[in-house]
Design an enzyme around this catalytic site. Structure first.
Site, PDB file in Angstrom:
ATOM      1  N   GLU A 231       0.841  -1.197   0.000  1.00  0.00           N
ATOM      2  CA  GLU A 231       0.000   0.000   0.000  1.00  0.00           C
ATOM      3  C   GLU A 231       0.877   1.249   0.000  1.00  0.00           C
ATOM      4  OE1 GLU A 231      -3.171   2.055   3.181  1.00  0.00           O
ATOM      5  OE2 GLU A 231      -2.350   0.057   3.533  1.00  0.00           O
ATOM      6  N   ASP A 233       0.296   5.023   0.740  1.00  0.00           N
ATOM      7  CA  ASP A 233      -0.611   6.073   1.194  1.00  0.00           C
ATOM      8  C   ASP A 233      -0.100   7.420   0.700  1.00  0.00           C
ATOM      9  OD1 ASP A 233      -2.504   4.530   2.603  1.00  0.00           O
ATOM     10  OD2 ASP A 233      -1.163   4.376   4.320  1.00  0.00           O
ATOM     11  N   GLU A 236      -3.246  10.810   3.581  1.00  0.00           N
ATOM     12  CA  GLU A 236      -4.158  10.526   4.696  1.00  0.00           C
ATOM     13  C   GLU A 236      -4.244  11.818   5.487  1.00  0.00           C
ATOM     14  OE1 GLU A 236      -4.434   6.192   6.098  1.00  0.00           O
ATOM     15  OE2 GLU A 236      -2.307   6.696   6.233  1.00  0.00           O
ATOM     16  N   HIS A 247       3.987   1.495   2.515  1.00  0.00           N
ATOM     17  CA  HIS A 247       3.842   0.283   3.322  1.00  0.00           C
ATOM     18  C   HIS A 247       4.194  -0.932   2.463  1.00  0.00           C
ATOM     19  CE1 HIS A 247       1.471   2.089   6.713  1.00  0.00           C
ATOM     20  NE2 HIS A 247       1.001   2.887   5.768  1.00  0.00           N
TER      21      HIS A 247
END
Length: 453
Positions: A231, A233, A236, A247
């Site tokens: 993942e 991101d 956020e 991640h």
């Protein structure tokens, strides 16, 4: 940290499945975006596309009628005696995007509303994916490219997260995997680096084995299995704090996990995915006046976010962030901690950050940016969502976390939100009109999507 709240359907139930229902026609809301070449955003071509709602939010009923397969936070054991049979017996239906879920589009803009009260339901949050076609998600390989979008977080208070990110989920939604006949058209196949157990359908089977209803969310629960995948991101955030975080995972694509490989609880750093990631939150890095209402990046107004993924092939070397507002371009400010330095994510920067903050460097153990780059090069799906946090109230993003730690210790203060803020029951009651708008998405080689001013 993605404990997404599901739609709360008071009459129909918040449910999902794998066959295809016929009660509601599925019409994907249109959303345009641009691919760019050249320099400075001067040569961009518009692509007509659409978005789709994740299957976790949808009504699902038995194929022979209207009986729910899942109601509130429990499975119907008659139609779902086991995962495979459940996927055969249950049909996922189309969505009323605006009326039930508060999802609207206009040109190149997508707005996600937090609480939507319809005729038969009250819906909380949503998760959507950008589509390439009616049956396939759009895949992005961001290595050597930049991804740019405008965002309005002015109506996102403490405890909410308007997120835009990439995950290595299957482009077709896993259609024909197991008993999955719905596929990307109905938003199936989600996974992320938290290896979420609240995903009701994984690889064409119901996640009903060992299902435990949530103690503090009447619409959610967790099954024996989790859905893991790498993942990235990109964004956020709410109006108080923001972060971007890679991640990596040790395995490719969607992995159905159980036990230690999920990295749950005390085994957080034994799983296949790096759940902490290597985050860059300006406030956490000591720049407390850069982002927020009235700050350098004034979150009471719309602004542009530019993320550059520096590297080539499968090699990711650095992730840089720029911001544009009121005709001026800002680089992410240098961290105030001399032991760390820098203003972008590299393996060396992550090592210094983890050491200075006293954090576990699972990011390095999993493979760091090299492993993240390998995943991104295989292609990722774009996710845009709005959610509240039934696990830790989003305090990891916008407050002091852990809450019992000294906020003056480096890395503990992440935003100005009080440690008692962000409780879902509070934000759902007191801030139901919250929303986020993502717009003007542009993608292309570094330097092609925006002009530094």
């Amino acid at each position: 940290m993605k404990a997404f709240t599901l739609a709360s359907l008071s009459l129909l139930g918040a449910v999902t499945a794998q066959q295809v229902g016929k009660e509601q026609t599925e019409n994907h809301p249109k959303l345009s975006w641009q691919t760019c070449t050249g320099t400075g955003g001067s040569s961009c071509q518009t692509k007509q596309a659409s978005i789709v709602l994740d299957s976790n939010w949808r009504w699902v009923h038995v194929t022979s009628g209207y009986t729910n397969c899942y109601t509130d936070n429990t499975w119907n054991t008659t139609s779902c005696p086991d995962g495979a049979t459940c996927a055969k017996n249950c049909a996922v239906d189309g969505a009323d995007y605006s009326g039930t879920y508060g999802i609207t589009t206009s040109g190149n803009a997508l707005t996600l509303k937090f609480v939507t009260k319809g005729s038969y339901s009250t819906n909380i949050g949503s998760r959507t994916y950008l589509m390439e076609s009616d049956t396939k998600y759009q895949l992005f390989n961001v290595i050597g490219k930049e991804f740019t979008f405008d965002v309005d977080v002015s109506k996102l208070p403490c405890g909410l997260n308007g997120a835009l990110y990439f995950v290595e989920m299957p482009a077709d939604g896993g259609i024909n995997k197991g008993n999955n006949k719905a596929g990307a058209k109905y938003g199936t196949g989600y996974c992320d680096a938290q290896c979420p157990h609240d995903i009701k359908w994984i690889e064409g089977a119901a996640n009903s084995e060992g299902w435990t209803p949530s103690e503090n969310d009447k619409n959610a629960g967790s099954g024996k299995y989790g859905a893991c995948c790498p993942e990235m991101d990109v964004w956020e955030a709410n109006s108080v704090a923001s972060a971007y975080t890679p991640h990596p995972c040790s395995k490719n694509g969607l992995t159905k996990c159980s036990g230690t490989e999920c990295g749950d609880g005390d085994e957080r750093y034994s799983g296949t995915c790096d759940k902490d990631g290597c985050d860059l939150n300006p406030y956490r890095m000591g720049n407390t006046d850069f982002y927020g209402p009235g700050a350098t990046i004034d979150t009471t107004k719309k602004f542009t976010v530019v993320t550059q993924f520096i590297g080539s092939g499968t090699k990711l070397q650095e992730i840089k962030r720029f911001w544009v507002q009121n005709g001026k371009t800002y680089a992410t400010p240098e961290t105030t901690f001399s032991e760390i330095g820098g203003n972008s994510i590299t393996d060396a920067w992550c090592e210094k950050q983890k050491t200075h903050f006293g954090d576990n460097n699972h990011f390095k153990q999993i493979g760091g940016l090299a492993k993240m780059g390998e995943s991104l090069a295989r292609g990722h799906v774009l996710v845009m969502s709005l959610w509240d946090d039934h696990a830790v109230n989003m305090l990891w993003l916008d407050s002091t976390y852990p809450t019992d730690a000294d906020p003056s210790k480096p890395g503990i203060a992440r935003g100005t939100c009080p440690t008692d803020s962000g409780k879902p029951e509070d934000v759902e009651t007191n801030a139901p009109d919250s929303q986020v708008t993502f717009s003007n998405i542009k993608f292309g080689p570094i330097g092609s999507t925006f002009k530094a001013l």
